[in-house]
Design an enzyme around this catalytic site. Structure first.
Site, PDB file in Angstrom:
ATOM      1  N   GLY A 138       4.216   0.614   4.166  1.00 18.26           N
ATOM      2  CA  GLY A 138       3.628   1.589   3.219  1.00 18.26           C
ATOM      3  C   GLY A 138       2.937   2.713   3.936  1.00 18.26           C
ATOM      4  CG  ASP A 139      -0.201   4.445   3.284  1.00 19.64           C
ATOM      5  OD1 ASP A 139       0.085   4.605   1.930  1.00 19.64           O
ATOM      6  OD2 ASP A 139      -0.903   3.617   3.450  1.00 19.64           O
ATOM      7  N   GLY A 185       4.953   8.405   4.647  1.00 18.84           N
ATOM      8  CA  GLY A 185       5.161   9.714   4.334  1.00 18.84           C
ATOM      9  C   GLY A 185       6.353  10.151   3.124  1.00 18.84           C
ATOM     10  CE  LYS A 186       6.415   4.838  -0.082  1.00 20.40           C
ATOM     11  NZ  LYS A 186       5.468   4.566   1.216  1.00 20.40           N
ATOM     12  CB  ALA A 211       2.178   4.395  -4.952  1.00 23.46           C
ATOM     13  N   GLY A 212      -0.089   5.660  -3.118  1.00 24.47           N
ATOM     14  CA  GLY A 212      -0.716   7.120  -3.052  1.00 24.47           C
ATOM     15  C   GLY A 212       0.301   7.912  -2.265  1.00 24.47           C
ATOM     16  CG  HIS A 213       3.895   8.185  -3.036  1.00 21.25           C
ATOM     17  ND1 HIS A 213       5.178   7.913  -3.705  1.00 21.25           N
ATOM     18  CD2 HIS A 213       3.465   7.048  -2.277  1.00 21.25           C
ATOM     19  CE1 HIS A 213       5.526   6.864  -3.259  1.00 21.25           C
ATOM     20  NE2 HIS A 213       4.622   6.259  -2.761  1.00 21.25           N
ATOM     21  CD  GLN A 262       3.773  -0.427  -3.719  1.00 25.00           C
ATOM     22  OE1 GLN A 262       4.657  -0.635  -4.205  1.00 25.00           O
ATOM     23  NE2 GLN A 262       2.831   0.579  -3.884  1.00 25.00           N
ATOM     24  NE  ARG A 303      -7.892  -0.568   0.878  1.00 28.51           N
ATOM     25  CZ  ARG A 303      -7.207  -1.552   0.743  1.00 28.51           C
ATOM     26  NH1 ARG A 303      -7.430  -3.030   1.019  1.00 28.51           N
ATOM     27  NH2 ARG A 303      -5.942  -1.482   0.068  1.00 28.51           N
ATOM     28  CG  ASP A 349       2.218  15.816  13.560  1.00 24.25           C
ATOM     29  OD1 ASP A 349       3.134  15.065  12.923  1.00 24.25           O
ATOM     30  OD2 ASP A 349       1.016  16.016  13.051  1.00 24.25           O
ATOM     31  CB  SER A 365       7.986  14.527   9.220  1.00 22.77           C
ATOM     32  OG  SER A 365       7.016  14.975   8.606  1.00 22.77           O
ATOM     33  N   GLY A 371       4.508  17.466  10.827  1.00 20.39           N
ATOM     34  CA  GLY A 371       3.179  17.852  10.060  1.00 20.39           C
ATOM     35  C   GLY A 371       3.280  17.469   8.606  1.00 20.39           C
TER      36      GLY A 371
HETATM   37  P1  GDP Z   1       3.371   7.784   1.206  1.00 22.98           P
HETATM   38  O1  GDP Z   1       2.709   6.741   0.563  1.00 22.98           O
HETATM   39  O2  GDP Z   1       4.569   6.998   2.004  1.00 22.98           O
HETATM   40  O3  GDP Z   1       3.927   8.909   0.432  1.00 22.98           O
HETATM   41  O4  GDP Z   1       2.220   8.487   2.602  1.00 22.98           O
HETATM   42  P2  GDP Z   1       0.849   8.569   2.278  1.00 22.98           P
HETATM   43  O5  GDP Z   1       0.735  10.080   1.628  1.00 22.98           O
HETATM   44  O6  GDP Z   1      -0.280   7.575   1.692  1.00 22.98           O
HETATM   45  O7  GDP Z   1       0.477   8.837   3.830  1.00 22.98           O
HETATM   46  C1  GDP Z   1       0.948   9.636   4.706  1.00 22.98           C
HETATM   47  C2  GDP Z   1       0.070  10.752   5.242  1.00 22.98           C
HETATM   48  O8  GDP Z   1       0.452  11.403   6.279  1.00 22.98           O
HETATM   49  C3  GDP Z   1      -0.562  11.730   4.293  1.00 22.98           C
HETATM   50  O9  GDP Z   1      -2.010  12.017   4.573  1.00 22.98           O
HETATM   51  C4  GDP Z   1       0.616  12.903   4.632  1.00 22.98           C
HETATM   52  O10 GDP Z   1      -0.089  14.201   4.330  1.00 22.98           O
HETATM   53  C5  GDP Z   1       0.562  12.725   6.057  1.00 22.98           C
HETATM   54  N1  GDP Z   1       2.020  13.259   6.618  1.00 22.98           N
HETATM   55  C6  GDP Z   1       3.172  13.037   6.227  1.00 22.98           C
HETATM   56  N2  GDP Z   1       4.048  13.408   7.075  1.00 22.98           N
HETATM   57  C7  GDP Z   1       3.046  13.897   8.319  1.00 22.98           C
HETATM   58  C8  GDP Z   1       3.491  14.483   9.613  1.00 22.98           C
HETATM   59  O11 GDP Z   1       4.799  14.438   9.835  1.00 22.98           O
HETATM   60  N3  GDP Z   1       2.455  14.679  10.528  1.00 22.98           N
HETATM   61  C9  GDP Z   1       1.318  14.439  10.100  1.00 22.98           C
HETATM   62  N4  GDP Z   1       0.404  14.577  10.793  1.00 22.98           N
HETATM   63  N5  GDP Z   1       0.712  14.001   8.677  1.00 22.98           N
HETATM   64  C10 GDP Z   1       1.932  13.510   7.874  1.00 22.98           C
HETATM   65  P1  IMO Z   2       2.379   3.835  -0.626  1.00 24.37           P
HETATM   66  O1  IMO Z   2       3.543   3.780  -1.907  1.00 24.37           O
HETATM   67  C1  IMO Z   2       0.215   0.978   1.810  1.00 24.37           C
HETATM   68  C2  IMO Z   2      -0.759  -2.894  -0.011  1.00 24.37           C
HETATM   69  C3  IMO Z   2      -2.460  -3.149   0.007  1.00 24.37           C
HETATM   70  C4  IMO Z   2      -2.547  -4.638   0.291  1.00 24.37           C
HETATM   71  C5  IMO Z   2      -1.249  -5.060  -0.513  1.00 24.37           C
HETATM   72  C6  IMO Z   2      -1.351  -5.493  -1.885  1.00 24.37           C
HETATM   73  O2  IMO Z   2       1.383   4.740  -0.906  1.00 24.37           O
HETATM   74  O3  IMO Z   2       3.046   3.564   0.313  1.00 24.37           O
HETATM   75  P2  IMO Z   2      -1.619  -4.222  -4.237  1.00 24.37           P
HETATM   76  O4  IMO Z   2      -2.617  -3.565  -4.846  1.00 24.37           O
HETATM   77  O5  IMO Z   2      -0.176  -3.983  -4.386  1.00 24.37           O
HETATM   78  O6  IMO Z   2      -1.702  -5.829  -4.988  1.00 24.37           O
HETATM   79  O7  IMO Z   2      -1.892  -4.656  -2.707  1.00 24.37           O
HETATM   80  O8  IMO Z   2      -0.374  -4.193  -0.429  1.00 24.37           O
HETATM   81  N1  IMO Z   2      -0.410  -1.703  -0.590  1.00 24.37           N
HETATM   82  C7  IMO Z   2      -0.037  -0.623   0.067  1.00 24.37           C
HETATM   83  N2  IMO Z   2      -0.335  -0.269   1.655  1.00 24.37           N
HETATM   84  N3  IMO Z   2       0.786   1.873   0.646  1.00 24.37           N
HETATM   85  C8  IMO Z   2       1.047   1.492  -0.432  1.00 24.37           C
HETATM   86  O9  IMO Z   2       1.672   2.392  -1.242  1.00 24.37           O
HETATM   87  C9  IMO Z   2       0.365   0.224  -0.916  1.00 24.37           C
HETATM   88  N4  IMO Z   2       0.213  -0.408  -2.158  1.00 24.37           N
HETATM   89  C10 IMO Z   2      -0.058  -1.677  -1.791  1.00 24.37           C
HETATM   90  O10 IMO Z   2      -3.301  -2.453   0.629  1.00 24.37           O
HETATM   91  O11 IMO Z   2      -2.525  -5.089   1.460  1.00 24.37           O
HETATM   92 MG    MG Z   3       0.611   5.859   0.469  1.00 26.45          MG
END
Ligand code: GDP
Ligand code: IMO
Ligand code: MG
Length: 422
Positions: free
Chosen positions: A12-13, A15-16, A39-41, A223, A302, A332, A410, A412
């Site tokens: 997860g996270d 950069g979707k 999710a947190g995008h 995720q 967290r 970067d 990517s 930034g």
């Molecule tokens: P997602 O859940 O896959 O959408 O990703 P998140 O938003 O949870 O986490 C990605 C984090 O990285 C966010 O704070 C974005 O603003 C940041 N981000 C995405 N692409 C880049 C990149 O290429 N460089 C940097 N430095 N940050 C990025």
């Molecule tokens: P995005 O879409 C990162 C992780 C939680 C935990 C496990 C189960 O932003 O990438 P849940 O609340 O689904 O029962 O938690 O999955 N988790 C994520 N980690 N990015 C996410 O979403 C996540 N959604 C759930 O931290 O380990």
């Molecule tokens: Mg996220």
């Protein structure tokens, strides 16, 4: 037409949100197909930052439709909050936002059960986001859940009460936790009014008719594949199918209608919550990545666990998803590192392997390959050939090992910081 998809290849996270927001201009509709407010995008543009939880990341693009598919679990409270926050920016989007009748609802008692279940596990806890995801999907598969289409039913309230009573009986098995149920229920019922006013559709017809009409659709995964209920690091996973296959059931699209699969990976690796993470770095090294990458959860705040990119893990998820093109994010973040590592093999049973084992326990010995860092800024690089040579070499190495082209790089968090290779 076929539906393209963007999926996270790690935990997860990756950069979707950023990539979906960027690519959305090539599409007519963006559809979320699984997960929920766990999710947190994050999207960044024009000096502003937005974090989306349930609403698809195409919402900021004019004229683009956005669907919350049947595979998503919806908490009306967080959805309403998200809608209000977006409206305060002056964005008009309610005419472009659609919700599938068959999406399941997260009740306050689902969150209560999530918290109680985690509390009962002690050190073995999943590290859930406590958004009620697991208990809601349990009720879906257990055939007890309430769906968006139910909110107009005359007996909705009594069905809610029946489910709530069941939850309270279950909660009695767990240690007591601090949860103001009465207050949460009041908020929940109030937020249902907002949900009722949204445009509800039979998502499966909506999507298939759009494809038949020649519309271009993009599915947005939540995720990452290592959190997939079937193939992730079970039980430290989420409760939905996060891989490409999840879009078929999460939207009602036949497998033969799936088009291009874009897999996203960071240039390193992170995980938030508990569970195995073979390439995790501890101490100063992990801290250096966390600091450079500002690795703190977009949903829970967290600190994210950080480590080097794990190539056996990526080969596994590229296979599971059928990835056609890679998007490599946060390159970067490595700009200041004197050397970069990539785990190429796991050392198991006396042998090096690039397969992921059944039990991905902590502390699997890893074989790393080390690369010289480029120690240069990538801000001004607009094309792949502008990137420092050491970085270009690293990209070729990744493409060769992963047998997949890197289409997007990517550099930034901002929308325009993306190199698209022709
Ligand atoms: P997602 O859940 O896959 O959408 O990703 P998140 O938003 O949870 O986490 C990605 C984090 O990285 C966010 O704070 C974005 O603003 C940041 N981000 C995405 N692409 C880049 C990149 O290429 N460089 C940097 N430095 N940050 C990025
Ligand atoms: P995005 O879409 C990162 C992780 C939680 C935990 C496990 C189960 O932003 O990438 P849940 O609340 O689904 O029962 O938690 O999955 N988790 C994520 N980690 N990015 C996410 O979403 C996540 N959604 C759930 O931290 O380990
Ligand atoms: Mg996220």
């Amino acid at each position: 037409m076929k539906i393209d998809v963007i999926v996270g290849l790690q935990w997860g996270d990756e950069g979707k949100g950023k990539i979906v927001d960027y690519l959305a201009t090539d599409y007519d509709m963006v559809c979320r197909f699984q997960g929920g407010p766990n999710a947190g995008h994050t999207l960044k543009f024009d000096g502003k930052k937005f974090v989306l939880h349930t609403i698809p990341s195409g919402i900021f693009r004019a004229n683009l439709l956005n669907l919350i598919g049947n595979g998503v679990v919806i908490d009306p409270i967080t959805l309403e909050q998200e809608i209000i926050e977006l409206q305060t920016t002056g964005l008009t989007f309610l005419d472009r936002l659609f919700v599938a009748h068959k999406a399941h609802l997260i009740l306050p008692t689902h969150r209560l059960l999530d918290a109680a279940s985690e509390a009962s596990k002690g050190a073995a806890k999943i590290g859930s986001t406590l958004r009620g995801i697991g208990p809601t999907y349990m009720d879906k598969t257990g055939r007890n859940g309430l769906r968006v289409g139910d909110v107009f039913a005359p007996d909705f309230k009594s069905r809610y009460q029946t489910l709530k009573e069941k939850h309270l009986n279950l909660a009695a098995m767990y240690p007591e936790i601090d949860f103001n149920l009465a207050a949460e229920e009041t908020k929940w019922f109030a937020s249902l009014e907002c949900l009722r006013r949204l445009q509800h559709v039979d998502g499966e017809y909506f999507v298939n008719q759009a494809l038949d009409a020649g519309k271009r659709l993009l599915a947005e995964g939540a995720q990452g594949s290592m959190l997939d209920i079937d193939f992730g690091t079970y039980p430290f996973v989420t409760s939905s199918n996060t891989i490409t296959a999840g879009l078929c059931t999460g939207l009602g699209v036949a497998p033969k209608r799936v088009g291009k699969v874009i897999g996203i990976t960071k240039a390193y690796c992170t995980r938030v919550g508990s569970g195995p993470f073979p390439s995790e770095l501890y101490g100063e090294e992990g801290e250096a990545l966390r600091k450079a990458g500002n690795e703190f959860g977009a949903t829970t705040g967290r600190p994210r666990r950080c480590g080097w990119i794990d190539l056996p893990q990526l080969k596994y998820t590229i296979m599971l998803n059928g990835v056609d093109e890679l998007a490599l994010t946060k390159i970067d973040v490595l700009n200041t590192f004197a050397s970069i590592k990539a785990a190429t093999h796991y050392h198991l049973d006396g042998k090096d392997t690039d397969s992921v084992p059944f039990e991905m326990v902590e502390n699997i010995p890893l074989v790393y390959r080390e690369f010289p860092g480029w120690e240069a800024d990538t801000d001004a690089c607009l094309q792949r050939q502008d990137l420092p040579q050491a970085l270009q070499d690293y990209l070729y190495f990744l493409e060769e090992v992963l047998e997949t082209p890197i289409k997007y790089i990517s550099t930034g968090p901002e929308r325009q910081k993306l190199i698209v290779t022709p």
